[in-house]
Design a protein around this motif. Sequence first.
Motif, PDB file in Angstrom:
ATOM      1  N   ARG A   1       0.820  -1.220   0.000  1.00 52.50           N
ATOM      2  CA  ARG A   1       0.000   0.000   0.000  1.00 52.50           C
ATOM      3  C   ARG A   1       0.853   1.269   0.000  1.00 52.50           C
ATOM      4  O   ARG A   1       0.444   2.291  -0.517  1.00 52.50           O
ATOM      5  CB  ARG A   1      -0.911   0.023   1.228  1.00 52.50           C
ATOM      6  N   ALA A   2       2.052   1.220   0.628  1.00 52.32           N
ATOM      7  CA  ALA A   2       2.914   2.402   0.721  1.00 52.32           C
ATOM      8  C   ALA A   2       4.336   1.959   1.035  1.00 52.32           C
ATOM      9  O   ALA A   2       4.547   0.912   1.637  1.00 52.32           O
ATOM     10  CB  ALA A   2       2.403   3.342   1.814  1.00 52.32           C
TER      11      ALA A   2
ATOM     12  N   VAL B   1       7.627  -1.073   4.329  1.00 47.58           N
ATOM     13  CA  VAL B   1       6.580  -1.437   3.381  1.00 47.58           C
ATOM     14  C   VAL B   1       5.288  -1.675   4.161  1.00 47.58           C
ATOM     15  O   VAL B   1       5.224  -2.572   4.999  1.00 47.58           O
ATOM     16  CB  VAL B   1       6.966  -2.711   2.594  1.00 47.58           C
ATOM     17  N   ALA B   2       4.273  -0.852   3.893  1.00 41.80           N
ATOM     18  CA  ALA B   2       2.962  -1.031   4.530  1.00 41.80           C
ATOM     19  C   ALA B   2       2.113  -1.903   3.617  1.00 41.80           C
ATOM     20  O   ALA B   2       2.018  -1.638   2.412  1.00 41.80           O
ATOM     21  CB  ALA B   2       2.297   0.314   4.758  1.00 41.80           C
ATOM     22  N   THR B   3       1.514  -2.962   4.193  1.00 33.97           N
ATOM     23  CA  THR B   3       0.745  -3.913   3.393  1.00 33.97           C
ATOM     24  C   THR B   3      -0.683  -4.072   3.906  1.00 33.97           C
ATOM     25  O   THR B   3      -0.997  -3.724   5.044  1.00 33.97           O
ATOM     26  CB  THR B   3       1.402  -5.313   3.406  1.00 33.97           C
ATOM     27  N   HIS B   4      -1.520  -4.619   3.025  1.00 30.22           N
ATOM     28  CA  HIS B   4      -2.899  -4.996   3.349  1.00 30.22           C
ATOM     29  C   HIS B   4      -3.046  -6.487   3.061  1.00 30.22           C
ATOM     30  O   HIS B   4      -2.450  -6.994   2.114  1.00 30.22           O
ATOM     31  CB  HIS B   4      -3.857  -4.161   2.486  1.00 30.22           C
ATOM     32  N   ASN B   5      -3.870  -7.176   3.850  1.00 32.75           N
ATOM     33  CA  ASN B   5      -4.054  -8.640   3.712  1.00 32.75           C
ATOM     34  C   ASN B   5      -2.758  -9.416   3.837  1.00 32.75           C
ATOM     35  O   ASN B   5      -2.381 -10.116   2.897  1.00 32.75           O
ATOM     36  CB  ASN B   5      -4.746  -8.993   2.384  1.00 32.75           C
ATOM     37  N   PRO B   6      -2.028  -9.343   4.925  1.00 30.16           N
ATOM     38  CA  PRO B   6      -2.407  -8.767   6.206  1.00 30.16           C
ATOM     39  C   PRO B   6      -2.042  -7.292   6.297  1.00 30.16           C
ATOM     40  O   PRO B   6      -1.139  -6.814   5.604  1.00 30.16           O
ATOM     41  CB  PRO B   6      -1.583  -9.580   7.203  1.00 30.16           C
TER      42      PRO B   6
ATOM     43  N   LEU C   1       3.246  -3.624   8.866  1.00 32.03           N
ATOM     44  CA  LEU C   1       4.400  -2.833   8.460  1.00 32.03           C
ATOM     45  C   LEU C   1       5.598  -3.773   8.445  1.00 32.03           C
ATOM     46  O   LEU C   1       5.951  -4.365   9.470  1.00 32.03           O
ATOM     47  CB  LEU C   1       4.658  -1.666   9.412  1.00 32.03           C
ATOM     48  N   VAL C   2       6.199  -3.925   7.256  1.00 29.09           N
ATOM     49  CA  VAL C   2       7.344  -4.808   7.072  1.00 29.09           C
ATOM     50  C   VAL C   2       8.593  -3.950   6.953  1.00 29.09           C
ATOM     51  O   VAL C   2       8.619  -2.984   6.191  1.00 29.09           O
ATOM     52  CB  VAL C   2       7.180  -5.675   5.802  1.00 29.09           C
ATOM     53  N   ARG C   3       9.608  -4.312   7.715  1.00 32.07           N
ATOM     54  CA  ARG C   3      10.899  -3.616   7.660  1.00 32.07           C
ATOM     55  C   ARG C   3      11.868  -4.523   6.923  1.00 32.07           C
ATOM     56  O   ARG C   3      12.160  -5.638   7.366  1.00 32.07           O
ATOM     57  CB  ARG C   3      11.383  -3.335   9.083  1.00 32.07           C
ATOM     58  N   LEU C   4      12.361  -4.064   5.733  1.00 27.50           N
ATOM     59  CA  LEU C   4      13.313  -4.837   4.921  1.00 27.50           C
ATOM     60  C   LEU C   4      14.688  -4.195   4.978  1.00 27.50           C
ATOM     61  O   LEU C   4      14.822  -2.988   4.769  1.00 27.50           O
ATOM     62  CB  LEU C   4      12.877  -4.857   3.457  1.00 27.50           C
ATOM     63  N   ASP C   5      15.719  -4.988   5.220  1.00 25.95           N
ATOM     64  CA  ASP C   5      17.089  -4.516   5.127  1.00 25.95           C
ATOM     65  C   ASP C   5      17.351  -4.194   3.651  1.00 25.95           C
ATOM     66  O   ASP C   5      17.184  -5.066   2.792  1.00 25.95           O
ATOM     67  CB  ASP C   5      18.041  -5.609   5.619  1.00 25.95           C
TER      68      ASP C   5
ATOM     69  N   SER D   1      11.688  -7.227  10.472  1.00 27.87           N
ATOM     70  CA  SER D   1      10.541  -7.378  11.371  1.00 27.87           C
ATOM     71  C   SER D   1       9.250  -7.145  10.596  1.00 27.87           C
ATOM     72  O   SER D   1       9.242  -6.527   9.537  1.00 27.87           O
ATOM     73  CB  SER D   1      10.627  -6.388  12.538  1.00 27.87           C
ATOM     74  N   THR D   2       8.167  -7.657  11.155  1.00 36.53           N
ATOM     75  CA  THR D   2       6.822  -7.412  10.644  1.00 36.53           C
ATOM     76  C   THR D   2       5.943  -7.141  11.853  1.00 36.53           C
ATOM     77  O   THR D   2       5.930  -7.926  12.797  1.00 36.53           O
ATOM     78  CB  THR D   2       6.282  -8.625   9.863  1.00 36.53           C
ATOM     79  N   VAL D   3       5.238  -6.014  11.821  1.00 33.21           N
ATOM     80  CA  VAL D   3       4.365  -5.632  12.930  1.00 33.21           C
ATOM     81  C   VAL D   3       2.942  -5.518  12.393  1.00 33.21           C
ATOM     82  O   VAL D   3       2.700  -4.818  11.396  1.00 33.21           O
ATOM     83  CB  VAL D   3       4.804  -4.289  13.558  1.00 33.21           C
ATOM     84  N   ALA D   4       2.011  -6.203  13.034  1.00 30.30           N
ATOM     85  CA  ALA D   4       0.603  -6.150  12.626  1.00 30.30           C
ATOM     86  C   ALA D   4       0.030  -4.769  12.897  1.00 30.30           C
ATOM     87  O   ALA D   4       0.346  -4.135  13.914  1.00 30.30           O
ATOM     88  CB  ALA D   4      -0.196  -7.207  13.385  1.00 30.30           C
ATOM     89  N   LEU D   5      -0.813  -4.300  11.974  1.00 33.30           N
ATOM     90  CA  LEU D   5      -1.498  -3.016  12.120  1.00 33.30           C
ATOM     91  C   LEU D   5      -2.970  -3.273  12.434  1.00 33.30           C
ATOM     92  O   LEU D   5      -3.531  -4.282  11.988  1.00 33.30           O
ATOM     93  CB  LEU D   5      -1.377  -2.196  10.835  1.00 33.30           C
TER      94      LEU D   5
END
Length: 192
Positions: free
Chosen positions: A97-98, A110-115, A118-122, A130-134
């Motif tokens: 999404r962003a 990287v902000a995602t939908h389904n799920p 917020l994904v943090r990529l090196d 890391s991946t944190v649920a929104l």
Amino acid sequence: TLTTLDPIAMPGTVTALAFPSGDILVGAEPASKKLVFVRPSGESVTETAELPGAGNLLAGDRHDARVVVAEAGKSWVEIVDPATSSFKQATVTGEVRAVTIDRDQGDALVATHNPDALVRLDMSTLSPRSTVALPSVPSAVAALANGPVVASGSRLIRFSGSTVVPWAQAKGEIAGLAASDEGKALHVAEQD
């Protein structure tokens, strides 16, 4: 001086721009599935090889030579170095999404939908840190000095480590976010 210089002809319709460190302006051309590299003086305009899809999300930081490109609604993300024309691709779980760059950590956010996450990529290895649920669907993301901020509807969500914290409420639906250069101020654009 705010004087308009001669326009630079593009090979196609450019829908997003990013200006990383260095002297190459990067534009996204979703229709051709390519990026365009422009030297600010206009002496050269070149197109890249084809992207995996219609790259319409683009993020750059003036302290990093690389840019992040993705396609809204898809799961691919590419890190591009305009100076060397090198591309690295990653796939995330969910629909992008962003995107933005977290300068302090050297990561792509990287902000995602389904799920909704917020994904943090090196940015060097493209491995997820890391991946944190929104709590809801994200619409924009920005990196402040004290952590990322995600927009969802008219709400702003801040991160404290891996904890999601409601932060602020805008008057209307949020269309975009931009962090100030030093990462201390957040600029919010509403839909209208």
